[in-house]
Scaffold this motif. Structure first.
Motif, PDB file in Angstrom:
ATOM      1  N   ASN A 130      -0.470   8.637   6.215  1.00  0.00           N
ATOM      2  CA  ASN A 130      -1.999   9.325   7.110  1.00  0.00           C
ATOM      3  C   ASN A 130      -2.486   7.864   5.950  1.00  0.00           C
ATOM      4  O   ASN A 130      -2.198   8.250   5.181  1.00  0.00           O
ATOM      5  CB  ASN A 130      -2.392  10.684   6.279  1.00  0.00           C
ATOM      6  CG  ASN A 130      -2.521  11.311   7.324  1.00  0.00           C
ATOM      7  OD1 ASN A 130      -2.700  11.544   8.559  1.00  0.00           O
ATOM      8  ND2 ASN A 130      -1.828  12.710   6.888  1.00  0.00           N
ATOM      9  N   ILE A 131      -2.568   6.831   6.662  1.00  0.00           N
ATOM     10  CA  ILE A 131      -3.491   5.539   6.168  1.00  0.00           C
ATOM     11  C   ILE A 131      -5.089   6.387   5.584  1.00  0.00           C
ATOM     12  O   ILE A 131      -6.074   7.266   6.107  1.00  0.00           O
ATOM     13  CB  ILE A 131      -3.669   5.063   7.226  1.00  0.00           C
ATOM     14  CG1 ILE A 131      -2.970   4.101   7.352  1.00  0.00           C
ATOM     15  CG2 ILE A 131      -4.606   3.432   5.943  1.00  0.00           C
ATOM     16  CD1 ILE A 131      -3.473   2.911   8.734  1.00  0.00           C
ATOM     17  N   SER A 132      -5.295   6.188   3.293  1.00  0.00           N
ATOM     18  CA  SER A 132      -6.286   7.211   2.998  1.00  0.00           C
ATOM     19  C   SER A 132      -7.715   6.154   2.940  1.00  0.00           C
ATOM     20  O   SER A 132      -8.469   6.225   2.924  1.00  0.00           O
ATOM     21  CB  SER A 132      -5.878   6.786   2.012  1.00  0.00           C
ATOM     22  OG  SER A 132      -5.330   5.651   1.049  1.00  0.00           O
ATOM     23  N   ALA A 133      -7.779   4.534   3.852  1.00  0.00           N
ATOM     24  CA  ALA A 133      -9.167   4.312   3.540  1.00  0.00           C
ATOM     25  C   ALA A 133      -8.797   2.743   4.920  1.00  0.00           C
ATOM     26  O   ALA A 133      -8.294   2.771   5.011  1.00  0.00           O
ATOM     27  CB  ALA A 133      -8.989   3.493   2.585  1.00  0.00           C
ATOM     28  N   VAL A 141       0.680  -1.259  -0.244  1.00  0.00           N
ATOM     29  CA  VAL A 141       0.428  -0.139  -0.017  1.00  0.00           C
ATOM     30  C   VAL A 141       0.784   1.169  -0.078  1.00  0.00           C
ATOM     31  O   VAL A 141       0.035   2.595  -0.816  1.00  0.00           O
ATOM     32  CB  VAL A 141      -0.976  -0.098   1.171  1.00  0.00           C
ATOM     33  CG1 VAL A 141      -1.819   1.253   1.178  1.00  0.00           C
ATOM     34  CG2 VAL A 141      -1.915  -1.495   1.160  1.00  0.00           C
ATOM     35  N   ALA A 142       2.056   1.270   1.429  1.00  0.00           N
ATOM     36  CA  ALA A 142       2.519   2.707   1.028  1.00  0.00           C
ATOM     37  C   ALA A 142       3.892   2.414   1.558  1.00  0.00           C
ATOM     38  O   ALA A 142       4.376   1.105   2.416  1.00  0.00           O
ATOM     39  CB  ALA A 142       2.002   3.443   1.771  1.00  0.00           C
ATOM     40  N   ILE A 143       5.467   2.682   0.851  1.00  0.00           N
ATOM     41  CA  ILE A 143       6.340   2.336   1.303  1.00  0.00           C
ATOM     42  C   ILE A 143       6.557   3.545   2.366  1.00  0.00           C
ATOM     43  O   ILE A 143       6.281   4.922   2.327  1.00  0.00           O
ATOM     44  CB  ILE A 143       7.723   2.577   0.019  1.00  0.00           C
ATOM     45  CG1 ILE A 143       7.397   2.011  -0.918  1.00  0.00           C
ATOM     46  CG2 ILE A 143       9.044   3.629   0.835  1.00  0.00           C
ATOM     47  CD1 ILE A 143       8.215   0.708  -0.367  1.00  0.00           C
ATOM     48  N   LEU A 144       7.127   3.071   3.961  1.00  0.00           N
ATOM     49  CA  LEU A 144       7.347   3.898   4.412  1.00  0.00           C
ATOM     50  C   LEU A 144       8.218   5.169   5.107  1.00  0.00           C
ATOM     51  O   LEU A 144       8.097   5.726   5.690  1.00  0.00           O
ATOM     52  CB  LEU A 144       6.688   3.674   6.199  1.00  0.00           C
ATOM     53  CG  LEU A 144       5.174   2.735   6.031  1.00  0.00           C
ATOM     54  CD1 LEU A 144       4.859   2.091   7.159  1.00  0.00           C
ATOM     55  CD2 LEU A 144       4.115   4.130   5.454  1.00  0.00           C
ATOM     56  N   PHE A 145       9.586   3.941   4.619  1.00  0.00           N
ATOM     57  CA  PHE A 145      11.418   4.677   4.476  1.00  0.00           C
ATOM     58  C   PHE A 145      11.905   3.913   3.756  1.00  0.00           C
ATOM     59  O   PHE A 145      11.713   2.610   3.168  1.00  0.00           O
ATOM     60  CB  PHE A 145      11.485   5.263   5.593  1.00  0.00           C
ATOM     61  CG  PHE A 145      11.981   3.782   6.286  1.00  0.00           C
ATOM     62  CD1 PHE A 145      13.515   3.645   6.318  1.00  0.00           C
ATOM     63  CD2 PHE A 145      11.562   2.681   7.241  1.00  0.00           C
ATOM     64  CE1 PHE A 145      14.647   2.121   6.788  1.00  0.00           C
ATOM     65  CE2 PHE A 145      12.205   2.226   8.049  1.00  0.00           C
ATOM     66  CZ  PHE A 145      13.168   1.865   7.473  1.00  0.00           C
ATOM     67  N   MET A 175      16.372   3.834  -4.532  1.00  0.00           N
ATOM     68  CA  MET A 175      14.929   2.908  -4.268  1.00  0.00           C
ATOM     69  C   MET A 175      13.362   3.749  -4.210  1.00  0.00           C
ATOM     70  O   MET A 175      14.063   5.603  -4.685  1.00  0.00           O
ATOM     71  CB  MET A 175      14.794   3.038  -2.647  1.00  0.00           C
ATOM     72  CG  MET A 175      16.662   2.137  -2.552  1.00  0.00           C
ATOM     73  SD  MET A 175      16.918   1.728  -0.836  1.00  0.00           S
ATOM     74  CE  MET A 175      15.421   0.083  -0.627  1.00  0.00           C
ATOM     75  N   PRO A 176      12.582   3.318  -4.806  1.00  0.00           N
ATOM     76  CA  PRO A 176      11.579   3.767  -4.417  1.00  0.00           C
ATOM     77  C   PRO A 176      11.504   5.604  -2.999  1.00  0.00           C
ATOM     78  O   PRO A 176      11.715   5.370  -2.286  1.00  0.00           O
ATOM     79  CB  PRO A 176      10.657   2.797  -3.879  1.00  0.00           C
ATOM     80  CG  PRO A 176      10.999   1.428  -4.681  1.00  0.00           C
ATOM     81  CD  PRO A 176      12.336   2.090  -3.817  1.00  0.00           C
ATOM     82  N   ASP A 177      10.532   6.570  -3.811  1.00  0.00           N
ATOM     83  CA  ASP A 177      10.056   7.263  -2.700  1.00  0.00           C
ATOM     84  C   ASP A 177       9.231   6.546  -1.958  1.00  0.00           C
ATOM     85  O   ASP A 177       8.278   6.559  -2.114  1.00  0.00           O
ATOM     86  CB  ASP A 177       9.906   8.189  -3.839  1.00  0.00           C
ATOM     87  CG  ASP A 177      10.973   8.880  -4.204  1.00  0.00           C
ATOM     88  OD1 ASP A 177      11.644   8.988  -3.947  1.00  0.00           O
ATOM     89  OD2 ASP A 177      10.297   9.857  -6.005  1.00  0.00           O
ATOM     90  N   PRO A 178       9.528   7.907  -0.234  1.00  0.00           N
ATOM     91  CA  PRO A 178       8.791   6.912   1.085  1.00  0.00           C
ATOM     92  C   PRO A 178       7.113   7.263   0.372  1.00  0.00           C
ATOM     93  O   PRO A 178       7.300   8.910  -0.184  1.00  0.00           O
ATOM     94  CB  PRO A 178       9.218   7.338   1.497  1.00  0.00           C
ATOM     95  CG  PRO A 178      10.383   7.774   1.139  1.00  0.00           C
ATOM     96  CD  PRO A 178      10.928   7.774  -0.043  1.00  0.00           C
ATOM     97  N   THR A 179       6.532   7.340   0.343  1.00  0.00           N
ATOM     98  CA  THR A 179       5.372   8.324   0.551  1.00  0.00           C
ATOM     99  C   THR A 179       4.805   8.600   1.847  1.00  0.00           C
ATOM    100  O   THR A 179       3.624   9.469   1.834  1.00  0.00           O
ATOM    101  CB  THR A 179       3.695   7.449   0.631  1.00  0.00           C
ATOM    102  OG1 THR A 179       3.550   6.007   0.699  1.00  0.00           O
ATOM    103  CG2 THR A 179       3.821   7.197  -1.359  1.00  0.00           C
TER     104      THR A 179
END
Length: 264
Positions: free
Chosen positions: A199-202, A132-136, A152-156
């Motif tokens: 922030n969790i979106s769902a 769902v998301a990369i946190l760091f 590396m992937p950008d964290p969201t």
């Protein structure tokens, strides 16, 4: 003292003070070891202040950790990125509401430098284990920022500080085993404690995953410490979701009781 050093000292002091206030709610998460039901692949554990890794600024006596052990399992890592031996730790399934904030702190430690760019991460996964998301991300480099990891992937998530360099040198930290106090070339060290907020979106059910891997060798380990994990202001394990298989067995048990009553 140079200006940059003064700024870094003030920033770290402010972060420690903020986390000490905000993170006290989750002080007991790792104090008795890893929480029951958390899934470790490789080398994981819980530990108090040890060498260069200080006690977490949350009021906890211990933090959780994972280490890229040379004897660990292979095939661990983020999709599309190199990785040899590594470790992951995944939380129990937990519930969250739309808009809930997921918070934790982490500290990346590495005895591997130069071209052997070990890396670490945290991800939010849904109940199907889909990202769902990369946190760091954190990745060893001989110069520049360690967090977020280069290439590396950008964290969201929002990181505080938002860009971090290594405290350089051979890190002393017992989970590194025989590599504690050692360093392969430039780039070794530790980041100190960093905060991640997302922030969790769902509304839904989620897993939190921490991981660390060796880059393209199995020598000179890296590790990751973490603590202060809250969801919507509550410690993560206060919002558990029953395991589906357990619910299924419970349902079968209730069905069996109903059938027995009908037979009587």
């Amino acid at each position: 003292m140079k200006t940059k050093t003064i700024q870094k000292t003030l920033l770290n002091s402010a972060l420690v003070a903020a986390l000490a206030f905000a993170g006290t709610a989750s002080a007991s998460l790792f104090d008795s070891g890893l929480p029951s039901g958390w899934d470790c692949v490789g080398t994981c554990g819980a530990l108090g202040a040890d060498g260069d890794v200080t006690a977490p600024p949350t009021g906890s006596s211990q933090y959780g950790y994972v280490v890229s052990s040379s004897n660990g399992p292979t095939g661990i890592g983020l999709d599309g990125l190199v990785g040899t031996t590594g470790s992951t730790l995944k939380s129990n399934l937990f519930s969250a509401q739309d808009g809930d904030e997921l918070n934790f702190i982490f500290n990346y430690i590495s005895s591997d430098g130069a071209g052997y760019a070990d890396y670490a991460w945290a991800r939010l996964l849904n109940e199907l284990n889909e990202e769902v998301a990369i946190l760091f991300t954190a990745r060893t480099t001989d110069s520049g920022s360690i967090v977020p990891g280069f290439g590396m992937p950008d964290p969201t998530a929002t990181l505080n500080p938002d860009s971090v360099m290594m405290n350089p040198g051979a890190p002393n930290w017992s989970p590194l085993g025989g590599d504690s106090g050692s360093c392969f070339s430039t780039g070794c060290g530790y980041t100190g404690w960093i905060e991640s907020s997302y922030n969790i979106s769902a509304a839904g059910n989620y897993f939190l995953e921490f991981g660390v891997v060796n880059w393209n060798d199995t020598s000179f380990q890296s590790g990751l410490a973490f603590d202060g994990i809250t969801v919507g202001g509550n410690p993560i394990d206060t919002n558990p979701v029953p395991v589906p298989a357990t619910l299924g067995l419970l349902g079968l048990g209730l069905l069996g009781l109903r059938l027995r009553r009908k037979q009587k």
